[in-house]
Design a protein around this motif. Structure first.
Motif, PDB file in Angstrom:
ATOM      1  N   ILE A 188       1.006  -1.254  -0.435  1.00 45.28           N
ATOM      2  CA  ILE A 188       0.023  -0.239  -0.131  1.00 45.28           C
ATOM      3  C   ILE A 188       0.715   1.194  -0.388  1.00 45.28           C
ATOM      4  O   ILE A 188       0.651   2.201  -0.709  1.00 45.28           O
ATOM      5  N   SER A 189       1.982   0.929   0.627  1.00 45.36           N
ATOM      6  CA  SER A 189       3.138   2.148   0.784  1.00 45.36           C
ATOM      7  C   SER A 189       3.565   2.415  -0.592  1.00 45.36           C
ATOM      8  O   SER A 189       3.901   3.535  -0.748  1.00 45.36           O
ATOM      9  N   THR A 190       3.992   1.402  -1.369  1.00 44.26           N
ATOM     10  CA  THR A 190       4.368   1.441  -2.881  1.00 44.26           C
ATOM     11  C   THR A 190       3.375   2.207  -3.766  1.00 44.26           C
ATOM     12  O   THR A 190       3.554   2.811  -4.443  1.00 44.26           O
ATOM     13  N   ILE A 191       2.181   1.680  -3.800  1.00 39.64           N
ATOM     14  CA  ILE A 191       1.543   1.752  -4.686  1.00 39.64           C
ATOM     15  C   ILE A 191       0.873   3.804  -3.861  1.00 39.64           C
ATOM     16  O   ILE A 191       0.183   4.283  -4.558  1.00 39.64           O
ATOM     17  N   LEU A 192       0.736   4.173  -2.856  1.00 38.32           N
ATOM     18  CA  LEU A 192       0.388   5.310  -2.611  1.00 38.32           C
ATOM     19  C   LEU A 192       2.321   6.423  -2.930  1.00 38.32           C
ATOM     20  O   LEU A 192       1.278   7.381  -3.983  1.00 38.32           O
ATOM     21  N   SER A 193       3.014   6.019  -2.821  1.00 37.61           N
ATOM     22  CA  SER A 193       4.151   6.954  -3.631  1.00 37.61           C
ATOM     23  C   SER A 193       4.104   7.031  -5.199  1.00 37.61           C
ATOM     24  O   SER A 193       4.562   8.057  -5.722  1.00 37.61           O
ATOM     25  N   LYS A 194       3.692   5.750  -5.419  1.00 36.41           N
ATOM     26  CA  LYS A 194       3.146   5.807  -7.150  1.00 36.41           C
ATOM     27  C   LYS A 194       2.371   6.726  -7.847  1.00 36.41           C
ATOM     28  O   LYS A 194       2.890   7.366  -8.494  1.00 36.41           O
ATOM     29  N   THR A 195       1.845   6.799  -7.189  1.00 36.56           N
ATOM     30  CA  THR A 195       0.129   7.274  -7.587  1.00 36.56           C
ATOM     31  C   THR A 195      -0.279   9.264  -6.728  1.00 36.56           C
ATOM     32  O   THR A 195      -1.043   9.633  -7.170  1.00 36.56           O
ATOM     33  N   GLY A 196       1.081   9.229  -5.494  1.00 33.12           N
ATOM     34  CA  GLY A 196       0.981  10.449  -4.909  1.00 33.12           C
ATOM     35  C   GLY A 196      -0.354  10.665  -4.284  1.00 33.12           C
ATOM     36  O   GLY A 196      -0.797  11.936  -4.043  1.00 33.12           O
ATOM     37  N   LEU A 197      -1.498   9.141  -3.827  1.00 33.21           N
ATOM     38  CA  LEU A 197      -2.157   9.625  -3.508  1.00 33.21           C
ATOM     39  C   LEU A 197      -1.981   9.143  -1.430  1.00 33.21           C
ATOM     40  O   LEU A 197      -1.033   9.480  -1.637  1.00 33.21           O
ATOM     41  N   ALA A 198      -3.204  10.007  -1.008  1.00 34.13           N
ATOM     42  CA  ALA A 198      -3.186   9.976   0.321  1.00 34.13           C
ATOM     43  C   ALA A 198      -3.228   8.865   1.217  1.00 34.13           C
ATOM     44  O   ALA A 198      -2.988   8.879   2.716  1.00 34.13           O
ATOM     45  N   HIS A 199      -4.165   7.770   1.158  1.00 31.55           N
ATOM     46  CA  HIS A 199      -4.901   7.155   2.156  1.00 31.55           C
ATOM     47  C   HIS A 199      -5.225   5.977   1.430  1.00 31.55           C
ATOM     48  O   HIS A 199      -5.512   6.534  -0.073  1.00 31.55           O
ATOM     49  N   ARG A 200      -6.161   4.799   1.706  1.00 33.43           N
ATOM     50  CA  ARG A 200      -7.173   3.650   1.229  1.00 33.43           C
ATOM     51  C   ARG A 200      -8.123   4.224   0.338  1.00 33.43           C
ATOM     52  O   ARG A 200      -8.429   3.839  -0.757  1.00 33.43           O
ATOM     53  N   THR A 201      -8.698   5.301   0.686  1.00 29.41           N
ATOM     54  CA  THR A 201     -10.428   5.413   0.198  1.00 29.41           C
ATOM     55  C   THR A 201      -9.892   6.263  -1.027  1.00 29.41           C
ATOM     56  O   THR A 201     -10.584   5.850  -2.039  1.00 29.41           O
ATOM     57  N   GLN A 202      -8.860   6.964  -1.362  1.00 25.81           N
ATOM     58  CA  GLN A 202      -8.104   7.710  -2.303  1.00 25.81           C
ATOM     59  C   GLN A 202      -8.112   6.336  -3.237  1.00 25.81           C
ATOM     60  O   GLN A 202      -8.403   6.406  -5.060  1.00 25.81           O
ATOM     61  N   ILE A 203      -7.375   5.921  -3.237  1.00 29.34           N
ATOM     62  CA  ILE A 203      -6.656   4.471  -3.967  1.00 29.34           C
ATOM     63  C   ILE A 203      -7.880   3.343  -3.999  1.00 29.34           C
ATOM     64  O   ILE A 203      -7.510   3.615  -5.257  1.00 29.34           O
ATOM     65  N   ALA A 204      -8.597   3.523  -3.820  1.00 30.28           N
ATOM     66  CA  ALA A 204     -10.473   2.961  -4.091  1.00 30.28           C
ATOM     67  C   ALA A 204     -11.165   3.820  -5.584  1.00 30.28           C
ATOM     68  O   ALA A 204     -11.241   3.165  -6.153  1.00 30.28           O
ATOM     69  N   ILE A 205     -11.198   4.585  -4.605  1.00 29.99           N
ATOM     70  CA  ILE A 205     -11.491   5.528  -6.035  1.00 29.99           C
ATOM     71  C   ILE A 205     -10.614   5.942  -7.311  1.00 29.99           C
ATOM     72  O   ILE A 205     -11.144   4.964  -8.190  1.00 29.99           O
ATOM     73  N   TYR A 206      -9.902   5.603  -7.103  1.00 28.13           N
ATOM     74  CA  TYR A 206      -8.615   5.480  -8.331  1.00 28.13           C
ATOM     75  C   TYR A 206      -8.855   4.298  -9.098  1.00 28.13           C
ATOM     76  O   TYR A 206      -8.462   4.303 -10.209  1.00 28.13           O
ATOM     77  N   PHE A 207      -8.910   3.508  -7.874  1.00 25.97           N
ATOM     78  CA  PHE A 207      -9.438   2.107  -8.872  1.00 25.97           C
ATOM     79  C   PHE A 207     -11.137   1.925  -9.397  1.00 25.97           C
ATOM     80  O   PHE A 207     -10.793   1.138 -10.429  1.00 25.97           O
ATOM     81  N   LEU A 208     -10.968   2.233  -8.911  1.00 25.40           N
ATOM     82  CA  LEU A 208     -12.584   2.321  -9.495  1.00 25.40           C
ATOM     83  C   LEU A 208     -13.241   3.236 -11.091  1.00 25.40           C
ATOM     84  O   LEU A 208     -13.788   3.213 -11.704  1.00 25.40           O
ATOM     85  N   THR A 209     -12.061   3.967 -10.371  1.00 25.62           N
ATOM     86  CA  THR A 209     -12.786   5.040 -12.270  1.00 25.62           C
ATOM     87  C   THR A 209     -11.489   5.568 -12.820  1.00 25.62           C
ATOM     88  O   THR A 209     -11.830   6.077 -13.470  1.00 25.62           O
ATOM     89  N   GLY A 210     -10.119   5.599 -11.906  1.00 29.16           N
ATOM     90  CA  GLY A 210      -9.211   5.603 -13.231  1.00 29.16           C
ATOM     91  C   GLY A 210      -8.387   6.924 -12.742  1.00 29.16           C
ATOM     92  O   GLY A 210      -7.845   7.690 -13.085  1.00 29.16           O
ATOM     93  N   LYS A 211      -8.952   7.566 -12.391  1.00 29.83           N
ATOM     94  CA  LYS A 211      -8.920   8.764 -11.727  1.00 29.83           C
ATOM     95  C   LYS A 211      -8.462   9.812 -10.585  1.00 29.83           C
ATOM     96  O   LYS A 211      -8.954   8.769  -9.479  1.00 29.83           O
ATOM     97  N   ILE A 212      -6.787   9.901 -10.456  1.00 30.62           N
ATOM     98  CA  ILE A 212      -6.491  10.506  -8.784  1.00 30.62           C
ATOM     99  C   ILE A 212      -6.988  12.026  -8.632  1.00 30.62           C
ATOM    100  O   ILE A 212      -7.269  12.078  -7.452  1.00 30.62           O
ATOM    101  N   GLY A 213      -7.423  12.329  -9.736  1.00 29.81           N
ATOM    102  CA  GLY A 213      -7.689  13.844  -9.228  1.00 29.81           C
ATOM    103  C   GLY A 213      -6.559  15.100  -9.490  1.00 29.81           C
ATOM    104  O   GLY A 213      -5.391  14.383  -8.953  1.00 29.81           O
ATOM    105  N   ASP A 214      -7.172  16.507 -10.079  1.00 28.47           N
ATOM    106  CA  ASP A 214      -5.970  16.834  -9.626  1.00 28.47           C
ATOM    107  C   ASP A 214      -5.233  17.626  -8.843  1.00 28.47           C
ATOM    108  O   ASP A 214      -6.571  17.402  -7.181  1.00 28.47           O
TER     109      ASP A 214
END
Length: 214
Positions: A188-214
């Motif tokens: 999870i730490s690696t995924i957060l680092s790769k995507t620039g996301l902050a927490h697991r909820t954002q990972i879920a949204i990213y996985f579901l929609t393909g969008k990280i957000g600006d």
């Protein structure tokens, strides 16, 4: 100071909400409008940090307004509504909304969400996020398939994100993949680092929609 626009066709709601929000020292409601089109026009003409959008409004609904505001301005969108219909949730998130809360929350909860959205973080009420997970599991609106570039991640990282999107804990993911909780946490730490996301909820949204957000 976080400058807020409220868009809701119920004057009683907007008036009361403006009074409550203005009582917080770091929040200023700079305008209230009655429909999505007025919200789009105002955000295009004035600097607004966060717009609170209802879903069902005349002239233009909140889902359509979300898309135009995100595409045409720098304003962050937070849906604040009484409606938790599956279609509204998925479309609003896909259109770029960073928050989705129900109006029955306490003022402190709403303000905390506003502050998070202003900092470019996703905030989704637990009940709403549960519906998103259910959609993915049933395939009603969002499919089980990842909406991301698979080449950016290892197969195991994709498995981890899929588990998070299903609402599984680290322990549950570990059992499914036959790895330890600590190994899951490392992934999870690696995924957060790769995507620039902050927490697991954002990972879920990213996985579901393909969008990280600006």
């Amino acid at each position: 100071m976080i400058h807020i626009l409220i868009a809701d066709d119920n004057a009683f709601i907007t008036g009361g909400m403006a009074i409550v929000l203005d009582s917080y020292p770091d929040i200023e409601v700079i305008q209230t409008v009655e429909n999505g089109q007025e919200a789009v026009n105002y955000c295009k003409a004035h600097p607004v940090d966060v717009v609170l959008l209802d879903i069902r409004m005349p002239v233009m609904d909140g889902v359509t307004a979300t898309k135009q505001i995100v595409e045409q301005t720098e304003t962050k969108v937070m849906i604040l509504t009484t409606f938790d219909d599956d279609q509204y949730i998925s479309e609003a998130l896909e259109n770029g909304a960073k928050g989705y809360l129900l109006k029955n929350n306490e003022p402190d909860t709403i303000v905390h969400a506003i502050r998070s959205v202003a900092l470019d973080q996703h905030v989704i009420q637990t009940e709403i996020f549960d519906k998103v997970k259910e959609q993915m599991q049933t395939g009603q609106t969002i499919t089980n398939e990842p909406q991301i570039d698979l080449s950016d991640f290892t197969e195991r990282e994709i498995d981890i994100m899929r588990g998070i999107s299903r609402g599984l804990s680290n322990k549950e993911i570990g059992k499914t993949l036959f790895i330890s909780d600590g190994t899951v946490a490392n992934y999870i730490s690696t995924i957060l680092s790769k995507t620039g996301l902050a927490h697991r909820t954002q990972i879920a949204i990213y996985f579901l929609t393909g969008k990280i957000g600006d």
